[in-house]
Structure formats: C-alpha cells, structure tokens
Design an enzyme around this catalytic site. Sequence first.
Site, mmCIF file in Angstrom:
data_model
loop_
_atom_site.group_PDB
_atom_site.id
_atom_site.type_symbol
_atom_site.label_atom_id
_atom_site.label_comp_id
_atom_site.label_asym_id
_atom_site.label_seq_id
_atom_site.Cartn_x
_atom_site.Cartn_y
_atom_site.Cartn_z
ATOM 1 N N LYS A 13 0.836 -1.207 0.000
ATOM 2 C CA LYS A 13 0.000 0.000 0.000
ATOM 3 C C LYS A 13 0.864 1.248 0.000
ATOM 4 O O LYS A 13 0.591 2.202 -0.704
ATOM 5 C CB LYS A 13 -0.799 0.044 1.306
ATOM 6 C CG LYS A 13 -2.129 -0.593 1.296
ATOM 7 C CD LYS A 13 -2.776 -0.119 2.606
ATOM 8 C CE LYS A 13 -3.946 -0.903 2.993
ATOM 9 N NZ LYS A 13 -4.527 -0.424 4.260
ATOM 10 N N ASP A 67 -7.975 2.320 4.254
ATOM 11 C CA ASP A 67 -8.508 1.032 4.710
ATOM 12 C C ASP A 67 -9.167 0.392 3.502
ATOM 13 O O ASP A 67 -9.953 1.036 2.797
ATOM 14 C CB ASP A 67 -9.499 1.181 5.857
ATOM 15 C CG ASP A 67 -9.686 -0.158 6.566
ATOM 16 O OD1 ASP A 67 -8.691 -0.679 7.116
ATOM 17 O OD2 ASP A 67 -10.794 -0.718 6.534
ATOM 18 N N SER A 68 -8.794 -0.851 3.244
ATOM 19 C CA SER A 68 -9.269 -1.467 2.011
ATOM 20 C C SER A 68 -9.521 -2.943 2.227
ATOM 21 O O SER A 68 -9.170 -3.509 3.265
ATOM 22 C CB SER A 68 -8.236 -1.239 0.902
ATOM 23 O OG SER A 68 -6.925 -1.403 1.388
ATOM 24 N N PHE A 146 0.640 -6.859 -4.667
ATOM 25 C CA PHE A 146 0.702 -7.402 -3.306
ATOM 26 C C PHE A 146 -0.656 -7.977 -2.943
ATOM 27 O O PHE A 146 -1.621 -7.887 -3.717
ATOM 28 C CB PHE A 146 1.119 -6.306 -2.308
ATOM 29 C CG PHE A 146 0.089 -5.212 -2.137
ATOM 30 C CD1 PHE A 146 0.007 -4.167 -3.044
ATOM 31 C CD2 PHE A 146 -0.806 -5.234 -1.065
ATOM 32 C CE1 PHE A 146 -0.945 -3.164 -2.893
ATOM 33 C CE2 PHE A 146 -1.769 -4.229 -0.906
ATOM 34 C CZ PHE A 146 -1.833 -3.194 -1.816
ATOM 35 N N GLY A 147 -0.731 -8.546 -1.763
ATOM 36 C CA GLY A 147 -2.012 -8.994 -1.216
ATOM 37 C C GLY A 147 -2.741 -9.987 -2.121
ATOM 38 O O GLY A 147 -2.171 -10.969 -2.599
ATOM 39 N N LYS A 169 -2.691 -0.778 -12.968
ATOM 40 C CA LYS A 169 -3.383 -1.055 -11.691
ATOM 41 C C LYS A 169 -3.618 0.260 -10.937
ATOM 42 O O LYS A 169 -4.704 0.516 -10.433
ATOM 43 C CB LYS A 169 -2.590 -2.036 -10.821
ATOM 44 C CG LYS A 169 -3.355 -2.324 -9.530
ATOM 45 C CD LYS A 169 -2.611 -2.993 -8.418
ATOM 46 C CE LYS A 169 -3.443 -2.917 -7.141
ATOM 47 N NZ LYS A 169 -2.726 -3.315 -5.936
ATOM 48 N N HIS A 174 -9.327 0.213 -7.065
ATOM 49 C CA HIS A 174 -10.084 0.851 -5.991
ATOM 50 C C HIS A 174 -9.303 2.017 -5.389
ATOM 51 O O HIS A 174 -9.827 3.095 -5.161
ATOM 52 C CB HIS A 174 -10.423 -0.201 -4.926
ATOM 53 C CG HIS A 174 -9.236 -1.029 -4.502
ATOM 54 N ND1 HIS A 174 -8.366 -1.606 -5.407
ATOM 55 C CD2 HIS A 174 -8.742 -1.361 -3.278
ATOM 56 C CE1 HIS A 174 -7.410 -2.245 -4.750
ATOM 57 N NE2 HIS A 174 -7.616 -2.107 -3.462
#
Length: 189
Positions: A13, A67-68, A146-147, A169, A174
């Site tokens: 992030k 926050d995601s 990531f993630g 991306k 989002h």
Amino acid sequence: MKKLIVATSNPGKLKEMQKYLKGLDWDLQLKPKTLEVEETGTTFAENACIKASQVAKALGEWAIADDSGLAVDALNGSPGLYSARYGTTDTERIERLLRELGNNNQRQARFICAVAIARPDGSIALQAEGICCGEILTAPQGTEGFGYDPIFYVPQYQQTFAQMPSDLKQKISHRGQAFEALLPQLSQL
Ligand code: ITT
C-alpha cells in the site's frame, strides 16, 4: 512543505500511496512501526478515519490512511473488513479464500478502498472512496503487486492485478479511484 504521515504498515500500500502523492507539496513520512492502531470501525471509511485520526493526534502532524479489502459476492461480502485478518501472510489469505470459494462458479468480487486525511488535532479534513469490480480466479496468476492481486481478475483487461503493469493497476484500482477523488481536494487544503 507540510509534513504528511503515511499511516500504514503495509509496504504494498505504501508504495502505491507514495506514487499517488508524488509531486505534491507535501513531505511524506512513514508512521513509526511502534505506533499501532486498532481497527474498531464497522466500515472501511470509519477504519480509514480511525487510523488517520489516531496517528495524526499521536504525532501532532497531518496523516493519511487507507482502509481497504476484498468483498466476494458468493461469500456474502467476506473477507471484507477482515481482509487483512483472514490469514497471517498473503499466501495464507489467498489459499483460504480459494478454499472457501471452492468450485463455486459465482466468482464476482470487488475491491474497496477508503482514504482519509486527518489534521494534527485528529479531526478529519478529507475522505474519499473507490471501488473496482472483478472476478476471483481458481489459482493465482502473476507476480506484481501485493495482497490478493494474483487472484483478482479484471475482465475488461483480461488480466489479474498481479499481471498488469503497475501503472495500469494504479489507474483503475479501488485505490486509484479513491485517490482520483481525493487529490483535487488535497491540493486545495
Ligand atoms: P494498514 O492497516 O497498516 O494500512 P493492512 O494491510 O492491515 O495495512 P487493511 O486493514 O486495510 O490494511 O487490510 C487490507 C487487506 O486487503 C490487506 O490484506 C491487503 O493486502 C488487502 N488489499 C488491500 N488493497 C489491496 C490491493 O490493491 N491489492 C491486493 N490486496 C489488497
């Protein structure tokens, strides 16, 4: 230049947030590792505000937080707010999600991102939110990002977030949508 603390412990992030905020009239600094904030909110927006506000107040500086999470339709919106708490590593989180979804052919999902900026006294100055729709693959594809990126497929581009160039991306995600709404307001502060 005003100092802006980036209130995240997630290196993926952080990298993306730094790119969105590059070139602005703010001196970005990372939050100290020891300053941890409990995410007690019931929405992404609430949690983003809690993180920005508590870090800003603790340090007496402006702070920005994100926050995601990933909401999967067939899992009634899970992992949602608990996306980070779904496992202890990205691999574990991905494996758990794939296991829970099994061979369900309803694979629609959306990534949600809320960002908030707090003043040094902890009050919220700005907020924005973004959503990106896609589908969950049955196995990871790609190595970028990531993630949950390797299992999040975007039909319009026929690629996962982990297969696409990072600039793409950054633009369609989002987080990209949230920052697109936030940045014009930020430059007016
Ligand atoms: P901070 O709260 O310190 O910012 P975190 O990782 O705990 O870091 P969240 O509580 O917002 O952040 O949890 C978000 C989860 O969703 C986490 O597991 C992320 O890896 C994942 N996630 C968020 N944005 C993502 C993206 O763009 N691509 C892939 N996974 C993402």
